[in-house]
Design a protein around this motif. Structure first.
Motif, short mmCIF file in Angstrom:
data_model
loop_
_atom_site.label_atom_id
_atom_site.label_comp_id
_atom_site.label_asym_id
_atom_site.label_seq_id
_atom_site.Cartn_x
_atom_site.Cartn_y
_atom_site.Cartn_z
N LEU A 1 -8.19 -4.04 -0.35
CA LEU A 1 -6.73 -4.11 -0.42
C LEU A 1 -6.24 -5.55 -0.32
O LEU A 1 -5.31 -5.96 -1.02
N SER B 1 -1.06 -1.29 -4.42
CA SER B 1 -2.23 -0.41 -4.35
C SER B 1 -1.82 0.96 -3.85
O SER B 1 -0.82 1.11 -3.13
N ALA C 1 -12.59 -1.26 2.88
CA ALA C 1 -11.34 -0.90 2.20
C ALA C 1 -10.27 -1.96 2.43
O ALA C 1 -9.50 -2.29 1.52
N LEU D 1 -3.55 4.02 -1.70
CA LEU D 1 -4.68 4.40 -0.86
C LEU D 1 -4.65 5.90 -0.64
O LEU D 1 -3.72 6.43 0.00
N VAL E 1 0.85 -1.20 0.00
CA VAL E 1 0.00 0.00 0.00
C VAL E 1 0.88 1.24 0.00
O VAL E 1 1.81 1.35 0.81
N LEU F 1 0.39 4.97 0.84
CA LEU F 1 -0.61 5.78 1.54
C LEU F 1 -0.41 7.26 1.24
O LEU F 1 0.69 7.79 1.41
N VAL G 1 -7.28 3.05 -4.54
CA VAL G 1 -8.31 2.82 -3.52
C VAL G 1 -8.49 4.13 -2.77
O VAL G 1 -7.50 4.74 -2.35
#
Length: 302
Positions: free
Chosen positions: A125, A55, A121, A57, A5, A7, A85
């Motif tokens: 993920l 991903s 969420a 986020l 992820v 962020l 996401v």
């Protein structure tokens, strides 16, 4: 380094972003999050980390839609299908093209309150990494030990199960298996030792390289035998050295007789010169070889 992820949040929303990052890391997601970021420039390093993440986020808020860094990062995530996401920290609607994408609302999320949008969420993920039933895991409390054990047994390849296995082995004192890179290095080291061994013997299987390379008493005796050195040879050398020292001391302690002194060269022994040459005279050999007569030079004249 690869991440699960990436962020993204505005600097003003950093506290909420820290909470989310901590929750995701507790689920064993590898999260990139720069909590010390202050600039608004999405540079090449940020782009590289974003591209190395499964991903992205993005936490949208009133502050996030005004942030150049958030919009630039979100554009990178949007350019990669199946990567972006979105979570909504408030009721703010982001600009196009992000407003049409699904957003999971986590309004009011705190360390004690977890909105439904956060669970959704996390499921999203996890599905991108092939992980399932994470919502079920998050529902267990600290006292649900049996349920946790059953969940880990049912998901043996999940990062949570792998982490629990590592912890158990650590508590039992069992060393973890070496990484493939370490195994390859050990194999190369073993091969080099085999090549350096003149007798062609293979190292014993299962013995550590450090232990195999450590000299033993038998190894030292074998090396001595190969070089032809034994205790008899060493003893003979020591006796010869002692005899030489004794002879040197005996001859050094004997006084010189007048005949011995007279036979010595005059140049190398001052005492012999004094005995063989009367006072006030110079030896003929010295006159012939060194003090050659010649014209007197006045070195005081200019």
């Amino acid at each position: 380094m690869a991440y699960d992820v990436f962020l993204v949040s505005a600097n003003e929303d950093r506290d909420t972003a820290k909470l989310i990052a901590r929750r995701l890391r507790a689920l064993k997601f590898k999260v990139w999050f720069d909590q010390k970021q202050v600039d608004e420039t999405f540079d090449a390093k940020d782009a590289r980390n974003a591209m190395n993440s499964t991903s992205m986020l993005v936490l949208w808020s009133e502050n996030a839609v005004k942030s150049d860094w958030v919009r630039a990062a979100a554009s990178v995530g949007h350019s990669r299908p199946g990567t972006l996401v979105q979570m909504g920290l408030d009721k703010t609607i982001p600009y196009e093209p992000f407003r049409t994408n699904k957003r999971f609302s986590i309004v009011g999320m705190t360390s004690r309150k977890t909105p439904e949008g956060f669970y959704q969420a996390v499921d999203e993920l996890g599905s991108r990494d092939g992980r399932t039933d994470l919502r079920e895991w998050m529902g267990y409390g600290s006292k649900d030990e049996d349920e946790r054990a059953d969940w880990l047994a049912a998901h043996p390849e999940d990062p949570l199960a792998l982490h629990a296995k590592t912890q158990r082995e650590k508590e039992l004192g069992k060393k973890p298996a070496p990484a493939p890179e370490a195994q390859g290095a050990a194999a190369l080291a073993a091969a080099s030792l085999k090549g350096a061994n003149g007798n062609g013997h293979r190292p014993v299987a299962g013995v550590k390289i450090a232990e195999a390379a450590r000299p033993t008493a038998a190894t030292i005796r074998q090396a001595d035998a190969d070089m032809g050195i034994g205790w008899g040879t060493i003893g003979g050398i020591m006796v010869a050295i002692a005899a030489m020292l004794i002879l040197a001391w005996v001859f050094r302690s004997q006084p010189l007789t007048p005949e011995m002194r007279a036979s010595m060269p005059a140049i190398s022994n001052g005492t012999a010169v004094a005995l063989t040459c009367p006072a006030g005279q110079v030896p003929r050999s010295l006159m012939n070889q060194v003090l050659q007569p010649g014209a007197i030079v006045d070195d005081t004249a200019e």
